[in-house]
Design a protein around this motif. Sequence first.
Motif, PDB file in Angstrom:
ATOM      1  N   PRO A 194      -4.680  -3.544   8.857  1.00  0.00           N
ATOM      2  CA  PRO A 194      -4.064  -4.190   9.573  1.00  0.00           C
ATOM      3  C   PRO A 194      -3.726  -4.526   8.263  1.00  0.00           C
ATOM      4  N   TYR A 195      -1.986  -5.389   7.894  1.00  0.00           N
ATOM      5  CA  TYR A 195      -2.175  -6.756   6.916  1.00  0.00           C
ATOM      6  C   TYR A 195      -0.803  -7.004   6.993  1.00  0.00           C
ATOM      7  N   ASN A 196      -1.213  -8.886   6.392  1.00  0.00           N
ATOM      8  CA  ASN A 196       0.609  -9.517   6.673  1.00  0.00           C
ATOM      9  C   ASN A 196       1.652  -9.370   5.745  1.00  0.00           C
ATOM     10  N   ILE A 197       1.004  -9.891   4.504  1.00  0.00           N
ATOM     11  CA  ILE A 197       2.386  -9.278   2.967  1.00  0.00           C
ATOM     12  C   ILE A 197       1.826  -8.492   2.480  1.00  0.00           C
ATOM     13  N   ILE A 198       0.115  -8.808   2.223  1.00  0.00           N
ATOM     14  CA  ILE A 198      -0.325  -7.355   0.842  1.00  0.00           C
ATOM     15  C   ILE A 198      -1.092  -6.464   1.137  1.00  0.00           C
ATOM     16  N   PRO A 199      -1.600  -5.422   1.301  1.00  0.00           N
ATOM     17  CA  PRO A 199      -2.267  -4.518   1.175  1.00  0.00           C
ATOM     18  C   PRO A 199      -3.800  -4.867   0.681  1.00  0.00           C
ATOM     19  N   VAL A 200      -4.274  -6.061   0.641  1.00  0.00           N
ATOM     20  CA  VAL A 200      -5.598  -6.397  -0.094  1.00  0.00           C
ATOM     21  C   VAL A 200      -6.910  -5.404  -0.492  1.00  0.00           C
ATOM     22  N   HIS A 201      -7.290  -4.972   1.307  1.00  0.00           N
ATOM     23  CA  HIS A 201      -8.162  -3.726   1.085  1.00  0.00           C
ATOM     24  C   HIS A 201      -8.267  -2.344   0.843  1.00  0.00           C
ATOM     25  N   ASN A 202      -6.721  -2.075  -0.283  1.00  0.00           N
ATOM     26  CA  ASN A 202      -6.476  -1.172  -0.964  1.00  0.00           C
ATOM     27  C   ASN A 202      -6.013  -1.143  -1.975  1.00  0.00           C
ATOM     28  N   LEU A 203      -6.851  -1.476  -2.968  1.00  0.00           N
ATOM     29  CA  LEU A 203      -5.693  -2.056  -4.662  1.00  0.00           C
ATOM     30  C   LEU A 203      -5.099  -0.778  -5.302  1.00  0.00           C
ATOM     31  N   LEU A 204      -5.046   0.486  -4.752  1.00  0.00           N
ATOM     32  CA  LEU A 204      -4.231   1.728  -4.873  1.00  0.00           C
ATOM     33  C   LEU A 204      -2.898   1.617  -4.125  1.00  0.00           C
ATOM     34  N   ALA A 205      -2.849   1.294  -3.221  1.00  0.00           N
ATOM     35  CA  ALA A 205      -1.703   1.362  -2.913  1.00  0.00           C
ATOM     36  C   ALA A 205      -0.747   1.176  -2.928  1.00  0.00           C
ATOM     37  N   ASP A 206       0.769   1.550  -3.024  1.00  0.00           N
ATOM     38  CA  ASP A 206       1.371   1.612  -3.272  1.00  0.00           C
ATOM     39  C   ASP A 206       2.542   0.527  -2.804  1.00  0.00           C
ATOM     40  N   HIS A 207       2.734  -0.385  -3.501  1.00  0.00           N
ATOM     41  CA  HIS A 207       3.385  -2.078  -2.408  1.00  0.00           C
ATOM     42  C   HIS A 207       3.588  -2.635  -3.926  1.00  0.00           C
ATOM     43  N   PRO A 208       4.561  -2.987  -3.746  1.00  0.00           N
ATOM     44  CA  PRO A 208       5.523  -4.399  -4.545  1.00  0.00           C
ATOM     45  C   PRO A 208       4.305  -4.622  -5.369  1.00  0.00           C
ATOM     46  N   SER A 209       3.216  -5.467  -4.610  1.00  0.00           N
ATOM     47  CA  SER A 209       2.919  -7.267  -4.599  1.00  0.00           C
ATOM     48  C   SER A 209       1.465  -6.357  -5.305  1.00  0.00           C
ATOM     49  N   LEU A 210       1.341  -5.683  -5.485  1.00  0.00           N
ATOM     50  CA  LEU A 210      -0.127  -4.793  -6.321  1.00  0.00           C
ATOM     51  C   LEU A 210       0.132  -4.549  -8.084  1.00  0.00           C
ATOM     52  N   ARG A 211       1.489  -4.630  -8.129  1.00  0.00           N
ATOM     53  CA  ARG A 211       2.010  -4.432  -9.234  1.00  0.00           C
ATOM     54  C   ARG A 211       1.401  -5.686 -10.180  1.00  0.00           C
ATOM     55  N   PHE A 212       1.422  -6.448  -9.565  1.00  0.00           N
ATOM     56  CA  PHE A 212       1.178  -7.739 -10.323  1.00  0.00           C
ATOM     57  C   PHE A 212      -0.507  -8.227 -10.437  1.00  0.00           C
ATOM     58  N   PRO A 213      -0.701  -8.018 -11.909  1.00  0.00           N
ATOM     59  CA  PRO A 213      -1.951  -7.834 -12.348  1.00  0.00           C
ATOM     60  C   PRO A 213      -2.920  -9.375 -11.330  1.00  0.00           C
ATOM     61  N   GLU A 214      -2.220 -10.545 -11.547  1.00  0.00           N
ATOM     62  CA  GLU A 214      -2.813 -11.825 -11.044  1.00  0.00           C
ATOM     63  C   GLU A 214      -3.456 -11.437  -8.975  1.00  0.00           C
ATOM     64  N   VAL A 215      -2.712 -10.450  -8.738  1.00  0.00           N
ATOM     65  CA  VAL A 215      -3.208 -10.175  -7.579  1.00  0.00           C
ATOM     66  C   VAL A 215      -3.975  -9.366  -7.460  1.00  0.00           C
TER      67      VAL A 215
END
Length: 1032
Positions: A24-45
């Motif tokens: 589970p997560y609130n805003i971004i799936p930090v636990h899975n960096l390979l997930a297809d989530h808009p926030s993970l497209r930012f290299p800073e995240v």
Amino acid sequence: MSNLRHRAGSSRPRHDHQPEEEEPYNIIPVHNLLADHPSLRFPEVRAAAAALRTVGSLRKPPYTQWLPHMDLLDWLALFFGFQKDNVRNQREHLVLHLANAQMRLTPPPDNIDTLDGSVLRKFRRKLLKNYTNWCSYLGKKSNIWISDRNSDQRRELLYVSLYLLIWGEAANLRFMPECICYIFHNMAMELNKILEDYIDENTGQPVMPSVSGENAFLNFVVKPIYETVKAEMESSKNGTAPHSAWRNYDDINEYFWSKRCFQKLKWPIDVGSNFFVLSSRTKHVGKTGFVEQRSFWNLYRSFDRLWVMLILFIQAAIIVAWKGKEYPWQSLEEREVQVRVLTVFITWSGLRFLQSLLDIGTQYRLVSRETMGLGVRMLLKSVFAAVWILVFGVFYARIWVQKNRDNNWSAQADRRIVNFLQAAFVFILPELLAVALFILPWVRNFLERTNWKIFYLLTWWFQSKSFVGRGLREGLVDNLKYSLFWIVVLATKFSFSYFLQIKPLVDPTKRLLQLNDVKYEWYQLFPDSNRLAVGLLWLPVILIYLMDIQLWYAIYSSLVGATVGLFQHLGEIRNIQQLRLRFQFFASAMQFNLMPEEQLLNVRGTLRNKFNDAIHRLKLRYGLGRPYRKLESNQVEANKFALIWNEIISIFREEDIISDTEVELLELPQNSWNVSVIRWPCFLLCNELLLALSQAKELVDAPDKWLWYKISKNEYRRCVVIETYDSLKHLILNIIRVNTQEHSIMTVVFQEIDHSIQIERFTKTFKMSVLPKIHAQLIKLVDLLNKPNKDINKVVNALQALYEIVIRDFFLEKRGTDQLVEDGLAPSNPALLFENAVQLPDSDNKNFYRQVRRLHTILTSRDSMNNIPVNLEARRRIAFFSNSLFMNMPHAPQVEKMMSFSVLTPYYNEEVLYSKEQLRTENEDGISILYYLQTIYPDDWKNFMERMRQEGMVKDNEIWTEKLKDLRLWASYRGQTLARTVRGMMYYYRALKLLAFLDSASEMDIKEGTRELGSMRQDGSLDRFGLARSSS
């Protein structure tokens, strides 16, 4: 503890170990960096999340299984016993902070895929700044074992993660920041021992934290302190108990402002410490900073400086006025008056003694074994004040003894006056020091901020040691302005009091005292004296004297406030007339304040740039040095402003504070129909076309340049003339079929007009007196196009009549039929024109007929439209927005570089949305909530019903069925504070998304965005730009 959601579409069964993709997560799936989530497209995240996984060779926690996907926060949780949901929340919290900070880094780092060390260092210093100051205040060495030269990124991450985990699980302890610092100080020390591989002397094993295990931090650290806070709050009896009888959050937090917390509370926390003893019992920890004793004496104690000033002045004024001189400086020339005025120091010392006694009476509960210094200081202040009374009394008596002995003011008597003045100088020395520190605020700020004991000893007499509120003095300029204000107020008040209150009563008082053998009907408090009558004479004057300072303060504060508002132009735009004068500068002001491109040209904040900003704002406000046409050359600027302005108008419509007609009058339409100028809102163009026609009719013989100069003096009039011509040209050529003889004739007509304008011979080619006839015929034509059922025959007749007026009457040069045919202005065959050439657009073409309605408004508007919009709330918001554009506010950075922020809305057991039953149920007076709201907001209700009909409602009773949700929202937004608060909170989201689009959009994107946004707004959907209605 957590407020988590699962990713949509997750339907796999749960196992003992939950796979990463199902975490589970609130805003971004930090636990899975390979997930297809808009926030993970930012290299800073991705960089921040990857940095947390650098566990490396850290000693693994015992008694538990270490899994490959775990990171530094899991490592801390296993050692110190933090909750799992707290770890998940703070992991996202930390990643968002670090990613946002790296996005705002200027210039950007060379490798954006890794976390920049400076970003982490700055974040750690900012997050732990209060802890560092707390350690310095207490003289404790910080447990942040990091060298600025050789920083360890993993160690820094552990420190900030530990602090966030403590804060995330601290519950109400967050209201006590120094308590959090105390907990972090001890846990950071244990973390250092683990990182440095310390060995426990008792067990011979690697050191372990004092508190560890599942949920250990909550049970053994947070819970004991929280239960103490809870018990203290319950003992307050819902705030009715005396303030001295219980400890609030501040009192408990101030316990950690002294080293006794280390000596008494210890670590791990000693639950047997007197810190956990309630205030209602013996041997408890008392208040340390402030205690409130409810007493009417607080009226004097809280305003003691004002009382001292008023009492001393009236004493001195009576002494001076008693001599009967016209002006006070004439009385002060006499030595006897000078000496009598010195009695104000005796009175002053007496008032100090009274103040010291009140301090003891109201603050004695602060004195305990830990705060004996406070009790000693209060006692010494009383002793010194009493001593000063004796000193001044003795010195003053010696003056008169010497004077009476010599029967005149001898040199010896003068010497004793000097002795008295020397003692008075020592007496007022603290006040002079306070004035000096007031004039030099940076010195006082330094003394308050420093933690050197020598400076604390110097200031111990004046104030208690405090951790917060230090070094907050205003600057020198602000102090001078503040002082000047009060000097003027007090000078006026004291001058008025002396000449009009005190001096006129001196002579009657003397006469009363000289009367003898007066028999009173009431009891004589002073036998053989008229002192009681004198007291009654002075009583109302004294009361007015004590109160009229409020009147003088109100007068001068209103004058100063009006002056400041005048120079800062606060509330300058108050009505539609003033809005019309400023509206043409709104786009430039919006660009200057909100668009970050201009800010990147230089660095803001210097004195020179502030001065340039002020000059720029002045130019924007009054159009100085900025011709109107410059806005037309920058269509991107106009389109950006149109997006924001139209979004504001659309929100007004969603809230039903304006109608559909008012929307068309207020909006800035996108550029269409090949109009070559800015298309101002209709409410700004009212009556301007008719005024231009009257000018053309009056200046029949004037040359083109002069006529156009007169028209162009008004920007809106110039634009409305050009827009009307371009719109009519596009309209007529659009409703006539292409490749027809009629289309060719009308094209030639417009070419003739364009050519005459180009060579500046329009007034020499056409009759200006015919323009009103053309105007009347155009109104008939547009009226026909605006009707729901359009009659083609009538449109044809209108076009034929318009053609006849133009060809037969408008041209100055009369041409024959053959000449007209040769010039392409008449058909070669004698058939009727336009009979088979008119083709109107379909009724589904809403944009076309929307422009036709705008053209009709421009052609027919005769009133000033000063009552648009009708709703007062809409007017107030427009005025507020308009004034804010010219205020001196900070420049907006790009949304990507803005600091992250959250909005917290308090909510406790209150209705958010009215139910159907609540709206319909009538009270004892037969009035329902809905009827009450309809009565208060009649305009809103009318606009709401209009909007519902536009959205498909046929019958009014459908409002209780198909449109029930909209009805509940409409009523709740007007009757429930929380519903309005949530809606206003969601406007932040809409505004940020629009600004983000404007930050990154190109010129073509902005133009397309204007069209797309306009069409979507008409369809009721704004999803593409994230501007969906926030009705939920």
